[in-house]
Write an enzyme that holds these catalytic residues in place. Structure first.
Site, PDB file in Angstrom:
ATOM      1  N   GLU A  10      -4.700  -2.871  -4.174  1.00  0.00           N
ATOM      2  CA  GLU A  10      -4.502  -2.674  -2.734  1.00  0.00           C
ATOM      3  C   GLU A  10      -5.545  -1.723  -2.158  1.00  0.00           C
ATOM      4  O   GLU A  10      -5.212  -0.618  -1.698  1.00  0.00           O
ATOM      5  CB  GLU A  10      -3.095  -2.139  -2.451  1.00  0.00           C
ATOM      6  CG  GLU A  10      -1.991  -3.091  -2.844  1.00  0.00           C
ATOM      7  CD  GLU A  10      -0.603  -2.635  -2.416  1.00  0.00           C
ATOM      8  OE1 GLU A  10      -0.464  -1.496  -1.968  1.00  0.00           O
ATOM      9  OE2 GLU A  10       0.335  -3.433  -2.539  1.00  0.00           O
ATOM     10  N   GLU A  57       2.247  -8.514  -7.252  1.00  0.00           N
ATOM     11  CA  GLU A  57       3.400  -7.634  -6.995  1.00  0.00           C
ATOM     12  C   GLU A  57       4.275  -8.286  -5.938  1.00  0.00           C
ATOM     13  O   GLU A  57       3.776  -8.858  -4.966  1.00  0.00           O
ATOM     14  CB  GLU A  57       2.994  -6.264  -6.421  1.00  0.00           C
ATOM     15  CG  GLU A  57       2.484  -5.272  -7.408  1.00  0.00           C
ATOM     16  CD  GLU A  57       2.153  -3.925  -6.765  1.00  0.00           C
ATOM     17  OE1 GLU A  57       2.847  -3.506  -5.828  1.00  0.00           O
ATOM     18  OE2 GLU A  57       1.177  -3.307  -7.216  1.00  0.00           O
TER      19      GLU A  57
HETATM   20  C1  BG6 Z   1       2.717  -1.282  -3.847  1.00  0.00           C
HETATM   21  C2  BG6 Z   1       1.935  -0.365  -4.735  1.00  0.00           C
HETATM   22  O1  BG6 Z   1       2.147  -1.333  -2.607  1.00  0.00           O
HETATM   23  O2  BG6 Z   1       4.037  -0.957  -3.574  1.00  0.00           O
HETATM   24  C3  BG6 Z   1       2.792   0.429  -5.728  1.00  0.00           C
HETATM   25  O3  BG6 Z   1       0.928  -1.048  -5.412  1.00  0.00           O
HETATM   26  C4  BG6 Z   1       4.061   0.891  -5.064  1.00  0.00           C
HETATM   27  O4  BG6 Z   1       2.037   1.474  -6.257  1.00  0.00           O
HETATM   28  C5  BG6 Z   1       4.818  -0.320  -4.570  1.00  0.00           C
HETATM   29  O5  BG6 Z   1       4.835   1.707  -5.890  1.00  0.00           O
HETATM   30  C6  BG6 Z   1       6.169  -0.018  -3.962  1.00  0.00           C
HETATM   31  O6  BG6 Z   1       6.031   0.880  -2.894  1.00  0.00           O
HETATM   32  P1  BG6 Z   1       6.757   2.285  -2.897  1.00  0.00           P
HETATM   33  O7  BG6 Z   1       6.022   3.080  -1.888  1.00  0.00           O
HETATM   34  O8  BG6 Z   1       8.173   2.031  -2.520  1.00  0.00           O
HETATM   35  O9  BG6 Z   1       6.605   2.832  -4.267  1.00  0.00           O
END
Ligand code: BG6
Length: 469
Positions: free
Chosen positions: A164, A361
């Site tokens: 990202e 993801e």
């Molecule tokens: C993604 C990232 O955008 O979202 C992760 O690559 C992140 O590092 C994940 O942990 C979930 O978001 P958050 O802020 O709830 O941890």
């Protein structure tokens, strides 16, 4: 179409800083996260910093055994730059030993490692020199990439340069969620430029490394952009948002160029980054083999309050729009919109020459999941199963229409540390018991997913019982 393609990559993703722990042992130097926690610990949920996280540095064998138990055939994590090259120059043999053992453990259990180089964890020594704002960061990163390819390229055949790449720019130079918490659009543009140049130079290093028989990519958060209405002003706003958030990264990675409209608006606003002769060729010659796409929620926008030229920031081009009908995950405040996956998938097929890609993801973070413990002391996370089912249904539809998607990775395999949110929201197929030696405990979703993977097709969600969110 009932089944997913043959050899579909079923897996999960995480990152070094969010799982390894051991943040300052065995030679690792501090990243911006380690230092930031030292400076302002009160900003981190429950005062939990990155020093321990999920202890994977010591428990990786247990992790791999759990991955195997749920039939995962692939797993993405990252290398910590600060562990491999603590001062940016000197190889840390303990890091090499750890990562080689970890990746080998995956391979021995039929799990393909997909390894990323940068997941928001800038070394502190480099941040002190200006981080991605300074041109020398590009060559430091290229050296780090080359070092990683030589040290692990025999084991790792799928690489990513950045996770990202938009996020550390937006959160660190247009907001407060990442260090250095600067609010300066011009500096953000320079950081973006150096990030993408560092990416292209890393690709170049890969192609000339000793083990270049694999593939290299970048992982992008490709949130589809939807305009509030069909009114010309809203549609134009969506076009700008898409240009800055999606096309600037995707065009660069896949086509090796930047969109002309982007260059033009930056030029007329005196916001063009500093470049050097030869940069253009580096971008053009070093495009990716595949794309990793992170998808959580779409971006909804409308016309800006005031349309200004030259621009001083993105607010002059578009602003967010809160769709009244949206479904939301209240724990994270993010919209749940499964159809977004289909839209991205078709766009990659139709506008980016059918480039191979995978969902790197997708996931849902829920707080206080222990509320859903059943009699067997297992978390009944049916909301996660429903989330998966809905998103996979959309993905399967796009694949059946020819989108070349080769895998699906969930964020994440075991609950992990989430930046300023620490362990507030849990995302894993496994619960990590922080009070009990970081023990990994399977949730219902891990059983459902194991069945989906074993059959390589979508199976109906388990019958609903007590849990809802
Ligand atoms: C993604 C990232 O955008 O979202 C992760 O690559 C992140 O590092 C994940 O942990 C979930 O978001 P958050 O802020 O709830 O941890």
């Amino acid at each position: 179409m009932d089944t997913f393609p043959q050899n579909f990559l079923w897996g999960a993703a995480a990152s070094a800083p969010q799982t390894e722990g051991a943040a300052l042992v065995d030679g690792k130097s501090p990243s911006t996260w380690d230092k930031w926690f030292e400076i302002e610990p009160e900003l981190f949920y429950n005062g939990t910093g990155p020093e321990n996280t999920s202890n994977t540095y010591y428990q990786y064998k247990e992790d791999v055994a759990c991955m195997k138990a749920m039939n995962l055939n692939s797993y993405r994590t990252s290398i910590a730059w600060t562990r491999l090259l603590p001062d940016g120059k000197t190889l840390n043999p303990q890091a090499v030993d750890f990562y080689r053992a970890y990746f080998q453990e995956m391979l021995d259990n039929g799990i393909e490692p997909i390894i990323n180089l940068f997941h928001f964890d800038m070394p502190w020594w480099l941040m002190e020199k200006g981080g991605w704002e300074v041109r020398e960061s590009v060559d430091h990163f290229a050296f780090y990439a080359k070092t990683a390819f030589e040290a692990f390229g025999d084991l790792v055949k799928k690489w990513a340069t950045f996770n990202e790449s938009l996020v550390h720019i937006e959160c660190g130079y247009m907001g407060d969620a990442h260090w250095p918490k600067v609010h300066d659009f011009k500096r953000a543009i320079q950081v973006a430029y150096h990030t993408l140049l560092a990416h292209a130079k890393a690709v170049k290093e890969y192609r000339r490394s000793s083990f270049n028989d694999g593939q290299i990519s970048i992982i992008l958060n490709l949130a589809p952009v939807y305009s509030k209405s069909e009114e010309a002003e809203d549609v134009a706003a969506a076009k700008w948002a898409d240009l800055f958030y999606i096309r600037s990264f995707l065009d660069c990675a896949v086509r090796g160029t930047f969109p002309e409209e982007l260059v033009e608006v930056l030029r007329e606003s005196d916001l063009l980054p500093k470049t050097e002769t030869g940069d253009k060729e580096i971008f053009a010659e070093n495009t990716v083999d595949f794309i990793g796409c992170n998808y959580y929620q779409p971006l909804r926008v409308q016309a800006p309050q005031e349309k200004k030229r030259p621009i001083t920031g993105l607010r002059d081009l578009f602003r967010g729009y809160d769709w009244p009908e949206k479904r939301i995950n209240p724990h994270r405040g993010w919209e749940i919109y499964p159809r977004g996956i289909y839209d991205i998938a078709m766009r990659l097929k139709n506008s980016y020459s059918n480039i191979p890609w995978y969902i790197s993801e997708n996931g849902i973070g829920v707080s206080q999941e222990e509320r859903f413990n059943n009699k067997e002391n297992m978390i009944d996370d049916n909301y996660r199963i429903d989330f998966l089912f809905e998103h996979l249904t959309q993905l399967q539809q796009a694949i059946s229409e020819g989108s070349p998607c080769f895998g699906y990775h969930m964020w994440t395999f075991a609950d992990c540390w989430s930046w300023l949110n620490a362990y507030k929201n849990r995302y894993g197929f496994y619960r990590v018991d922080l009070d009990n030696g970081y023990k990994r405990l399977p949730k219902q979703s891990s059983l459902w997913m194991a069945q989906v993977i074993a059959e390589n097709r979508l199976v109906e969600p388990f019958a609903q019982n007590s849990s809802s969110h």
